[in-house]
Design an enzyme around this catalytic site. Structure first.
Site, PDB file in Angstrom:
ATOM      1  N   CYS A  83      -0.300   4.109   2.355  1.00  0.00           N
ATOM      2  CA  CYS A  83      -0.071   3.902   3.787  1.00  0.00           C
ATOM      3  C   CYS A  83       1.403   4.028   4.151  1.00  0.00           C
ATOM      4  O   CYS A  83       1.772   4.741   5.086  1.00  0.00           O
ATOM      5  CB  CYS A  83      -0.563   2.520   4.205  1.00  0.00           C
ATOM      6  SG  CYS A  83      -2.295   2.204   3.861  1.00  0.00           S
ATOM      7  N   ASP A  84       2.226   3.309   3.423  1.00  0.00           N
ATOM      8  CA  ASP A  84       3.616   3.134   3.840  1.00  0.00           C
ATOM      9  C   ASP A  84       4.609   4.027   3.117  1.00  0.00           C
ATOM     10  O   ASP A  84       5.784   4.073   3.488  1.00  0.00           O
ATOM     11  CB  ASP A  84       4.022   1.665   3.646  1.00  0.00           C
ATOM     12  CG  ASP A  84       3.178   0.728   4.495  1.00  0.00           C
ATOM     13  OD1 ASP A  84       2.731   1.161   5.559  1.00  0.00           O
ATOM     14  OD2 ASP A  84       2.963  -0.428   4.088  1.00  0.00           O
ATOM     15  N   CYS A  92       0.841  -1.208   0.000  1.00  0.00           N
ATOM     16  CA  CYS A  92       0.000   0.000   0.000  1.00  0.00           C
ATOM     17  C   CYS A  92       0.867   1.244   0.000  1.00  0.00           C
ATOM     18  O   CYS A  92       1.359   1.663   1.060  1.00  0.00           O
ATOM     19  CB  CYS A  92      -0.929  -0.004   1.220  1.00  0.00           C
ATOM     20  SG  CYS A  92      -1.970   1.467   1.322  1.00  0.00           S
TER      21      CYS A  92
END
Length: 515
Positions: free
Chosen positions: A345-346, A342
């Site tokens: 997200c990361d 992701c």
């Protein structure tokens, strides 16, 4: 610090505070401390009769940090960092819940939280651009509000990089419980409770086993499952939904711009709407339950991972799909230690570092474009000799100075130092030469795998594991229907899955009335 319209909305929300609360800001004479203190002052001014502010200028713990709690009690909810971006909602909910405004979480679950007797100290490392992080932060915050044995701290990894490096955090959200790693990635309140309440699974299994047979049992809670449940319930028949994770992949999708009649939305918002729509009908929704076996007897039986067996006259399978893995040495070992799935997200975790994206489809090229604004450099590795992404995305990626695209590249190994990713190896398919890329993060974007393993010996599947269905959503087993990404539907799109779910529900109803 807050824009006028946001401040007006916040002022309206804060009218729901019932009991006085206190905000304590720990500062350390930095610009971010000043920013957090400014935010706290604006909040206090909006509801000065119920909110008081104190400042700790000689903080010995994390700073800058905002602690929130009822007046006269030690605060149990803390924000280490500035809770803006996706975390602003977490802040608002913490203020309301600490002030006595009731949560919308099911009363049964709230009572379960209150009965937990162990001391639980949650620390949640987040990035403000992560759309999965607020779910975790809000879950542990609520637990801390309801139970005096529990504390919860949100920690902005970008602001506390020394902790991130010390704990070698490579993915967010990363949750620590009493100083030990508890979990990584999106987790719901149900999941967290099931992990800390050791007796929860047995209680759930016993309760599920007592349920009466359904007319339609939907297995899966993504767009296809939600649509199937709604269409079934509208027919006035007994409908149940059993889902390991309500929302499925959509919960991890950030921007949605092709959902007809809705110009733009995001996954978490759409999932919330889907769940509310399902619950508007008389649907028995059973979340956090994974199906492991399906068998046709007098009724159709669905066995769950906890051993409970649900029975139904018909079943609609809508278990969806998951990200495809590379299946190369090192991938599993370094998952969440540099191998990620992701970018939203990361991505911020790899700020200023070199990264790679595996896959040249829309997801891969979009990931590269997204990462390019954060990281030092992005290398896209595409197995084929052409990119499969839309031309407009390819042109955008090619225009970015810190994006390199390599075609005919087969990833062969993830390299690490025992703690985190340090690079990868790939083979040039035109020359058979092996090359090494020095990268800190690898984002895998190579398609989907249907969640159909438990159906392997029960239904007719394709070689790829997709459930074969006809025009009515019927499978090879009478009474069993399927819809969405787990099926042979050629295009894996939200709106197509919803249509498939509705179609399968109508097919199941037609099957039932003819029995």
């Amino acid at each position: 610090m807050l824009e006028a319209n946001i401040k007006q909305q916040l002022g309206t929300y804060l009218q729901n505070i019932v009991n006085p609360i206190e905000i304590t800001v720990s500062t350390n004479k930095t610009a971010k401390s000043d920013e957090l203190l400014s935010l706290a002052r604006e909040i206090t001014e909006l509801k000065s009769d119920k909110i008081t502010l104190s400042v700790d200028e000689n903080a010995t713990g994390r700073a800058p940090q905002m602690a929130i709690g009822p007046v006269g009690q030690a605060p149990r909810v803390r924000f280490a960092g500035i809770p803006m971006g996706h975390e602003f909602t977490s802040l608002v909910l913490a203020l309301l819940q600490a002030g006595g405004h009731p949560s919308k979480v099911a009363q049964e679950m709230q009572e379960q939280i209150k009965t937990l007797s162990n001391e639980l100290n949650f620390e949640v490392y987040i990035s403000l651009s992560c759309h999965n992080c607020p779910d975790v932060v809000q879950a542990v915050n609520l637990m801390a509000v309801l139970n005096p044995n529990i504390t919860a701290t949100m920690i902005d990894g970008a602001l506390f990089q020394d902790e991130v490096e010390q704990r070698e955090i490579m993915a967010v959200p990363s949750v620590y419980l009493n100083g030990e790693l508890f979990g990584q990635g999106r987790m719901t309140l149900d999941e967290i409770l099931n992990k800390v309440d050791t007796s929860a699974a047995d209680k759930q299994a016993a309760s599920l086993a007592e349920k009466a047979p359904y007319d339609v049992l939907v297995v899966g809670g993504g767009p296809a499952g939600a649509a199937a449940a709604i269409y079934s319930a509208r027919k006035g028949i007994r409908t149940g939904v059993v889902a390991e994770r309500f929302g499925g992949q959509v919960a991890d999708t950030m921007a949605i711009e092709n959902f007809i009649s809705v110009k733009a939305t995001d996954g978490p918002k759409l999932v919330a709407g889907l769940e509310q729509h399902v619950l508007d009908y008389d649907v028995d929704l059973m979340k956090m339950q994974k199906a492991v076996r399906l068998e046709k007897k007098e009724l159709i039986e669905v066995e769950l991972e906890n051993g409970a067996i649900l029975k139904s006259k018909s079943v609609i399978l809508a278990t969806g799909a998951r990200w495809r893995e590379m299946n190369v040495p090192g991938e599993a070992e370094y998952r969440n230690k540099g191998v990620a799935y992701c970018p939203h997200c990361d991505g911020p975790i790899f700020k200023g570092k070199k990264t790679a994206v595996i896959g040249g489809g829309n997801s891969g090229i979009e990931a590269a474009i997204d990462l390019a604004g954060i990281v030092e450099h992005v290398t896209v590795l595409e197995f084929g000799d052409t990119l499969r992404a839309d031309d407009v995305l390819v042109k955008k990626a090619n225009s970015l100075p810190n994006v390199t695209i390599i075609k005919n590249a087969m990833t062969t190994e993830v390299l690490g130092d025992g703690q985190k990713v340090v690079g990868l190896q790939y083979t040039d398919r035109t020359t058979n030469d092996s090359h090494t890329l020095n990268v800190a993060g690898i984002f895998v974007q190579i398609g989907l795998v249907p969640n159909s393993e438990f159906l392997k010996d029960t239904l007719e599947l394709t070689q790829r594991g997709e459930v074969i269905v006809n025009a009515h959503g019927e499978t090879s087993v009478p009474g069993v229907f399927a819809a969405g990404d787990v099926t042979t539907a050629p295009y894996k799109q939200i709106i197509i899955s919803m249509g498939g779910g509705a179609n399968a529900a109508l097919g199941a109803f037609d099957y039932l009335i003819r029995q």
